[in-house]
Design a protein around this motif. Structure first.
Motif, PDB file in Angstrom:
ATOM      1  N   TRP A 174       5.037 -14.545   1.419  1.00 39.38           N
ATOM      2  CA  TRP A 174       4.359 -13.350   1.266  1.00 39.38           C
ATOM      3  C   TRP A 174       3.737 -12.570   0.348  1.00 39.38           C
ATOM      4  CZ3 TRP A 174       3.259 -12.381   6.886  1.00 39.38           C
ATOM      5  CH2 TRP A 174       2.171 -13.785   7.280  1.00 39.38           C
ATOM      6  N   GLY A 175       5.333 -12.470  -0.573  1.00 43.44           N
ATOM      7  CA  GLY A 175       5.531 -11.283  -0.971  1.00 43.44           C
ATOM      8  C   GLY A 175       6.356 -10.223  -0.113  1.00 43.44           C
ATOM      9  N   THR A 176       5.905  -9.054  -1.109  1.00 45.36           N
ATOM     10  CA  THR A 176       6.807  -7.253  -0.274  1.00 45.36           C
ATOM     11  C   THR A 176       5.535  -6.924   0.536  1.00 45.36           C
ATOM     12  OG1 THR A 176       5.702  -6.000  -2.015  1.00 45.36           O
ATOM     13  CG2 THR A 176       8.036  -7.473  -1.895  1.00 45.36           C
ATOM     14  N   SER A 177       5.999  -5.477   1.520  1.00 49.88           N
ATOM     15  CA  SER A 177       4.986  -4.546   1.864  1.00 49.88           C
ATOM     16  C   SER A 177       3.920  -4.295   0.909  1.00 49.88           C
ATOM     17  CB  SER A 177       5.963  -4.020   2.780  1.00 49.88           C
ATOM     18  OG  SER A 177       6.488  -4.576   3.895  1.00 49.88           O
ATOM     19  N   LEU A 178       4.941  -3.647   0.096  1.00 54.64           N
ATOM     20  CA  LEU A 178       3.656  -3.010  -1.082  1.00 54.64           C
ATOM     21  C   LEU A 178       2.956  -3.664  -1.898  1.00 54.64           C
ATOM     22  CD1 LEU A 178       5.349  -3.005  -4.176  1.00 54.64           C
ATOM     23  CD2 LEU A 178       7.469  -2.039  -3.355  1.00 54.64           C
ATOM     24  N   ASP A 179       3.050  -5.386  -1.550  1.00 54.69           N
ATOM     25  CA  ASP A 179       2.503  -5.787  -2.452  1.00 54.69           C
ATOM     26  C   ASP A 179       0.767  -6.007  -2.228  1.00 54.69           C
ATOM     27  OD1 ASP A 179       3.925  -6.093  -4.804  1.00 54.69           O
ATOM     28  OD2 ASP A 179       4.632  -8.277  -3.927  1.00 54.69           O
ATOM     29  N   HIS A 180       0.803  -5.738  -0.811  1.00 56.23           N
ATOM     30  CA  HIS A 180      -0.528  -5.578  -0.023  1.00 56.23           C
ATOM     31  C   HIS A 180      -1.145  -4.199   0.577  1.00 56.23           C
ATOM     32  CE1 HIS A 180       2.232  -8.895   1.074  1.00 56.23           C
ATOM     33  NE2 HIS A 180       0.963  -9.925   1.989  1.00 56.23           N
ATOM     34  N   ILE A 181      -0.126  -3.012  -0.239  1.00 56.73           N
ATOM     35  CA  ILE A 181      -1.307  -1.788   0.084  1.00 56.73           C
ATOM     36  C   ILE A 181      -1.937  -1.929  -1.185  1.00 56.73           C
ATOM     37  CG2 ILE A 181      -1.329   0.621  -0.727  1.00 56.73           C
ATOM     38  CD1 ILE A 181       2.140   0.201  -0.391  1.00 56.73           C
ATOM     39  N   VAL A 182      -3.365  -2.153  -0.412  1.00 54.42           N
ATOM     40  CA  VAL A 182      -5.073  -2.150  -1.541  1.00 54.42           C
ATOM     41  C   VAL A 182      -5.206  -0.760  -1.942  1.00 54.42           C
ATOM     42  CG1 VAL A 182      -7.090  -2.132  -1.358  1.00 54.42           C
ATOM     43  CG2 VAL A 182      -5.853  -3.533  -0.595  1.00 54.42           C
ATOM     44  N   GLU A 183      -4.884   0.316  -0.889  1.00 55.15           N
ATOM     45  CA  GLU A 183      -5.403   1.954  -1.166  1.00 55.15           C
ATOM     46  C   GLU A 183      -4.620   2.870  -0.453  1.00 55.15           C
ATOM     47  OE1 GLU A 183      -8.966   2.841  -0.275  1.00 55.15           O
ATOM     48  OE2 GLU A 183      -8.900   5.081   0.787  1.00 55.15           O
ATOM     49  N   ALA A 184      -3.671   4.031  -0.589  1.00 55.32           N
ATOM     50  CA  ALA A 184      -2.860   4.922  -0.014  1.00 55.32           C
ATOM     51  C   ALA A 184      -3.871   6.294   0.345  1.00 55.32           C
ATOM     52  CB  ALA A 184      -1.188   4.577  -0.395  1.00 55.32           C
ATOM     53  N   GLY A 185      -3.549   7.013   1.468  1.00 52.26           N
ATOM     54  CA  GLY A 185      -3.469   8.363   1.241  1.00 52.26           C
ATOM     55  C   GLY A 185      -2.272   9.086   0.672  1.00 52.26           C
ATOM     56  N   VAL A 186      -2.708  10.179  -0.183  1.00 59.71           N
ATOM     57  CA  VAL A 186      -0.991  10.985  -0.797  1.00 59.71           C
ATOM     58  C   VAL A 186      -2.079  12.083  -0.505  1.00 59.71           C
ATOM     59  CG1 VAL A 186       0.806  10.858  -2.427  1.00 59.71           C
ATOM     60  CG2 VAL A 186      -0.545   8.329  -2.277  1.00 59.71           C
ATOM     61  N   VAL A 187      -0.661  13.614  -0.118  1.00 58.07           N
ATOM     62  CA  VAL A 187      -1.024  14.664  -0.353  1.00 58.07           C
ATOM     63  C   VAL A 187       0.023  14.932  -1.440  1.00 58.07           C
ATOM     64  CG1 VAL A 187      -0.768  16.792   0.472  1.00 58.07           C
ATOM     65  CG2 VAL A 187      -1.389  14.679   2.197  1.00 58.07           C
ATOM     66  N   THR A 188      -0.182  15.349  -2.789  1.00 59.52           N
ATOM     67  CA  THR A 188       0.299  15.588  -4.328  1.00 59.52           C
ATOM     68  C   THR A 188       0.857  16.570  -4.247  1.00 59.52           C
ATOM     69  OG1 THR A 188      -1.648  15.949  -5.254  1.00 59.52           O
ATOM     70  CG2 THR A 188      -1.421  13.912  -5.684  1.00 59.52           C
ATOM     71  N   ALA A 189       1.844  16.652  -5.281  1.00 57.53           N
ATOM     72  CA  ALA A 189       2.520  18.141  -5.538  1.00 57.53           C
ATOM     73  C   ALA A 189       1.013  19.674  -5.490  1.00 57.53           C
ATOM     74  CB  ALA A 189       3.293  18.273  -6.318  1.00 57.53           C
ATOM     75  N   ASP A 190       0.407  19.418  -5.376  1.00 58.72           N
ATOM     76  CA  ASP A 190      -0.066  20.573  -5.674  1.00 58.72           C
ATOM     77  C   ASP A 190      -0.624  21.070  -4.810  1.00 58.72           C
ATOM     78  OD1 ASP A 190      -1.852  18.681  -5.683  1.00 58.72           O
ATOM     79  OD2 ASP A 190      -2.728  18.649  -7.269  1.00 58.72           O
ATOM     80  N   GLY A 191      -0.877  20.598  -3.483  1.00 56.73           N
ATOM     81  CA  GLY A 191      -1.460  20.001  -2.317  1.00 56.73           C
ATOM     82  C   GLY A 191      -2.863  19.411  -2.257  1.00 56.73           C
ATOM     83  N   GLU A 192      -2.991  18.996  -3.343  1.00 53.82           N
ATOM     84  CA  GLU A 192      -4.819  18.231  -2.985  1.00 53.82           C
ATOM     85  C   GLU A 192      -4.405  16.765  -1.946  1.00 53.82           C
ATOM     86  OE1 GLU A 192      -7.426  19.410  -4.254  1.00 53.82           O
ATOM     87  OE2 GLU A 192      -6.648  21.319  -4.583  1.00 53.82           O
ATOM     88  N   ILE A 193      -5.920  16.593  -1.258  1.00 51.35           N
ATOM     89  CA  ILE A 193      -5.016  15.212  -0.411  1.00 51.35           C
ATOM     90  C   ILE A 193      -6.021  14.390  -0.792  1.00 51.35           C
ATOM     91  CG2 ILE A 193      -6.449  14.732   1.987  1.00 51.35           C
ATOM     92  CD1 ILE A 193      -5.776  17.015   2.581  1.00 51.35           C
ATOM     93  N   ARG A 194      -5.592  13.087  -1.661  1.00 50.43           N
ATOM     94  CA  ARG A 194      -6.167  12.667  -2.507  1.00 50.43           C
ATOM     95  C   ARG A 194      -6.264  11.075  -2.039  1.00 50.43           C
ATOM     96  NH1 ARG A 194      -6.376  15.356  -7.935  1.00 50.43           N
ATOM     97  NH2 ARG A 194      -4.755  16.452  -7.533  1.00 50.43           N
ATOM     98  N   ARG A 195      -7.146   9.936  -1.979  1.00 48.43           N
ATOM     99  CA  ARG A 195      -7.368   8.607  -2.223  1.00 48.43           C
ATOM    100  C   ARG A 195      -6.015   8.050  -3.103  1.00 48.43           C
ATOM    101  NH1 ARG A 195      -6.250   7.844   2.778  1.00 48.43           N
ATOM    102  NH2 ARG A 195      -6.858   5.594   2.252  1.00 48.43           N
ATOM    103  N   ALA A 196      -5.554   7.104  -3.284  1.00 52.80           N
ATOM    104  CA  ALA A 196      -4.984   6.234  -4.531  1.00 52.80           C
ATOM    105  C   ALA A 196      -5.506   4.406  -4.353  1.00 52.80           C
ATOM    106  CB  ALA A 196      -3.650   6.524  -4.747  1.00 52.80           C
ATOM    107  N   ASN A 197      -5.889   3.994  -5.571  1.00 51.43           N
ATOM    108  CA  ASN A 197      -6.333   2.744  -5.072  1.00 51.43           C
ATOM    109  C   ASN A 197      -6.697   2.747  -6.296  1.00 51.43           C
ATOM    110  OD1 ASN A 197      -9.504   3.367  -5.888  1.00 51.43           O
ATOM    111  ND2 ASN A 197      -9.865   4.074  -3.508  1.00 51.43           N
ATOM    112  N   SER A 198      -7.206   1.142  -7.070  1.00 51.19           N
ATOM    113  CA  SER A 198      -7.472   1.073  -8.268  1.00 51.19           C
ATOM    114  C   SER A 198      -8.506   1.268  -8.994  1.00 51.19           C
ATOM    115  CB  SER A 198      -7.682  -1.324  -7.884  1.00 51.19           C
ATOM    116  OG  SER A 198     -10.000  -1.046  -7.106  1.00 51.19           O
ATOM    117  N   SER A 199      -9.432   2.454  -7.655  1.00 56.26           N
ATOM    118  CA  SER A 199     -10.057   3.066  -9.044  1.00 56.26           C
ATOM    119  C   SER A 199      -9.983   4.427  -9.196  1.00 56.26           C
ATOM    120  CB  SER A 199     -11.777   2.660  -7.873  1.00 56.26           C
ATOM    121  OG  SER A 199     -12.324   0.952  -8.269  1.00 56.26           O
ATOM    122  N   HIS A 200      -9.648   5.005  -8.105  1.00 55.50           N
ATOM    123  CA  HIS A 200      -9.519   6.167  -8.141  1.00 55.50           C
ATOM    124  C   HIS A 200      -7.890   6.451  -8.056  1.00 55.50           C
ATOM    125  CE1 HIS A 200     -13.521   7.232  -6.909  1.00 55.50           C
ATOM    126  NE2 HIS A 200     -13.057   6.308  -6.272  1.00 55.50           N
TER     127      HIS A 200
END
Length: 469
Positions: free
Chosen positions: A163-189
C-alpha cells in the motif's frame, strides 16, 4: 530558572488559565522528568523548558506565541518514540507540545476518508478504523507509536510494500505554523506546506490532525515465523543470503512483507502475506524461506495480524523506555552486499565483544508500492530503496563496548556497500553525519526553500530537522 524561563512559564500558565494538567516545568523536579517528560531513550538526557498538553489548536497557537516571544524552540511529541528523544527537542531548553489530548476520529463513509487526531496511537487508530467500516492504512507494528510522528516521517510497516507509506495516504492536515496561525494544508490550500509535512513536519509546524485515505482490510493474513538457533552468526549467513535474494526480486509479490533479525545465538525471519494460505503457497515464496522444526505459520485476520506483529516487534525493541544505541542504512537494489561480503559481515559479528546480551541487527524489506510514488512528490525521498538495516544495543547500563559494536558494524556495512547512502528519518541517529542530507537526500534543497517561507526563524527545531540556510 532564569528570568527568560520564568517569563516563558508565566506566559504558558496564562494560556492554560490554571487548568490542571496543562503544563509542567523544571521548577517541579520531582514530577517533571517522570510524569511530563518521560524520555524514550534513557541514554539521551534531555530537559525541556516546558511540556504542554494542549486541548485545542488555539492552545497550541498561544503556546507558540509564548515561545516566539521568549526565543525558545518548539517540538511536537505524539507517541514519544524518537530514538534520540527528538520529540522532546533533542537538546535542552525546548517547549514540547505533547499531543496526547488530540484523539479526534471520524470516518466519512461516502469517501472512506478518516480524520485522525495527531496524538492517536497506532493501535488505537487501527481499532477505530476497523470499527468504522473495516478500513485500514499502512503503518508500523508497534501499537504505542503516535500517528503524529509516524505519518510525518514516512510510516513504514509490513503492509507498505502493498500500500505504500502512511504519509502517502495523507489527503489533508491541520497545521499550526510558526506565526501561530491555524491552517489547513491540502492540494488546494497551502500545498507546499502539505508537501513538507509529508516527510519532514518536525521542522515546519505542529500537526493537529490528518485526513487519511483508507483501504478495505485484507480478508486473510498469513503470518510466518522461522526461528534459527545456531552457535554462530556464520552459520546464519546462508539463510540471510537466500532471504536477501528473495526480497531483492523485482517481481516479488507486493502482498509479502518480511524482516530478518540477527540476535544472540540465532536469527528470526518474520512477516506477513496479505492473502489466503492458498495464495501464499501459490506465490512460491516459501521455497525461498528456511525449512525445519522452528517454522511457524498462522492464518489470521487483519486485527489479529496487528496483534501478532506487535508481539514480534517486542522481541527486539520494547515499547518501554530503556537506554539503547542504534544505527541504520538504506539500500537500493544495486547497493546490496554480495554473498561474499555477507559471509564476511557475519563472521565479523562472531568475532566481536558486544557488551550486552540484548543486541539485534534487523533487515527490513521495503520497495513495492513505495517506489510507485515519484521521489519529489513528497518530502520523503527514499522511494528507490528495497532494504533498510537497523542495529540496536540495549543495556542496563549501556556500556561503551556495546556502542562500539554497533558503530563498528555500521562501518563494516559501509565498507561492504560503499554506494549505499541515507536512511529512514524515523531511525533517528544523533551521531549521523549530515543527517538532513541522509534523511531527505535530493529533496533537501526544496525543503530548505519551503522552510524559509514557513519558519524563517527556525522555531520548529531538533538536531535532525530541516534547517534555515
Amino acid at each position: 530558572m532564569g528570568n527568560s524561563n520564568s517569563a516563558l512559564q508565566q506566559c504558558i500558565e496564562e494560556v492554560g488559565r490554571s487548568r490542571i494538567g496543562f503544563a509542567g516545568f523544571p521548577s517541579s523536579p520531582l514530577t517533571f522528568q517522570g510524569i511530563w517528560v518521560r524520555p524514550y531513550n534513557l541514554d539521551v538526557k534531555v530537559t525541556p523548558a516546558a511540556v504542554v498538553r494542549p486541548r485545542t489548536a488555539e492552545d497550541i497557537s498561544s503556546v507558540i506565541k509564548c515561545a516566539n516571544t521568549n526565543n525558545v524552540k518548539v517540538q511536537a511529541k505524539s507517541g514519544g518514540h524518537s530514538y534520540a528523544n527528538y520529540g522532546l527537542g533533542g537538546v535542552d531548553g525546548a517547549v514540547v507540545i505533547d499531543m496526547i489530548n488530540f484523539q479526534e476520529f471520524s470516518m466519512d463513509t461516502n469517501t472512506w476518508l478518516a480524520t485522525v487526531g495527531a496524538g492517536t496511537r497506532l493501535g488505537d487508530m487501527a481499532k477505530r478504523l476497523h470499527d468504522a467500516g473495516g478500513r485500514a492504512v499502512p503503518h508500523a507494528a508497534c501499537p504505542g507509536i503516535g500517528i503524529g510522528g509516524q505519518a510525518t516521517i514516512g510510516g513504514l510497516g509490513s503492509m507498505s510494500r502493498m500500500w505504500g507509506t502512511s504519509l502517502d495516504h495523507i489527503v489533508e492536515a491541520g497545521v499550526v505554523t510558526a506565526d501561530g496561525e491555524i491552517r489547513r494544508a491540502n492540494s488546494s490550500h497551502n500545498p507546499e506546506l502539505l508537501w513538507a509535512v509529508k516527510g519532514a513536519a518536525s521542522g515546519f509546524g505542529i500537526v493537529t490532525d490528518f485526513v487519511l485515505q483508507t483501504h478495505p482490510e485484507p480478508g486473510s493474513v498469513v503470518q510466518y515465523q522461522y526461528a534459527m538457533a545456531f552457535g554462530s552468526q556464520s552459520e546464519i549467513a546462508p539463510y540471510y543470503k537466500a532471504w536477501q535474494d528473495l526480497i531483492a526480486k523485482p517481481d516479488l509479490d507486493r502482498r509479502f512483507g518480511s524482516i530478518f533479525i540477527m540476535m544472540p545465538l540465532g536469527a528470526l525471519v518474520v512477516g506477513d502475506f496479505y492473502g489466503t494460505e492458498a495464495e501464499f503457497e501459490a506465490s512460491g515464496i516459501q521455497n525461498w524461506l528456511p525449512k525445519g522444526e522452528h517454522r511457524h505459520i498462522v492464518l489470521t485476520d487483519w486485527l489479529g495480524s496487528l496483534v501478532n506483529g506487535a508481539q514480534n516487534e517486542g522481541l527486539y525493541l520494547t515499547n518501554l523506555p530503556a537506554p539503547f544505541y542504534a544505527k541504520s542504512l538504506a539500500f537500493r537494489r544495486e547497493d546490496l552486499p554480495s554473498h561474499e561480503k555477507i559471509d564476511r559481515l557475519f563472521r565479523w559479528v562472531d568475532s566481536q565483544h558486544k557488551g550486552t546480551l540484548l543486541w539485534f541487527i534487523i533487515f527490513d524489506a521495503t520497495g513495492g508500492a513505495i517506489g510507485d510514488v515519484p521521489a519529489n512528490a513528497t518530502a520523503f525521498a527514499h522511494r528507490d530503496k528495497v532494504l533498510y538495516y537497523q542495529s540496536y544495543a540495549v543495556g542496563l547500563p549501556l556500556l561503551q563496548a556495546s556502542k562500539d559494536f554497533i558503530t563498528n558494524f555500521h562501518l563494516q556495512v559501509l565498507e561492504a556497500c560503499p554506494e549505499a547512502f541515507g536512511t529512514y528519518p524515523g531511525y533517528v541517529d544523533p551521531k549521523l553525519a549530515e543527517p538532513q542530507r541522509q534523511y531527505w537526500d535530493a529533496n533537501l534543497p526544496e525543503l530548505e526553500r519551503v522552510k524559509k517561507l514557513w519558519d524563517p526563524m527556525d522555531l520548529f527545531h531538533n538536531p535532525g530537522s530541516v534547517l534555515v540556510q
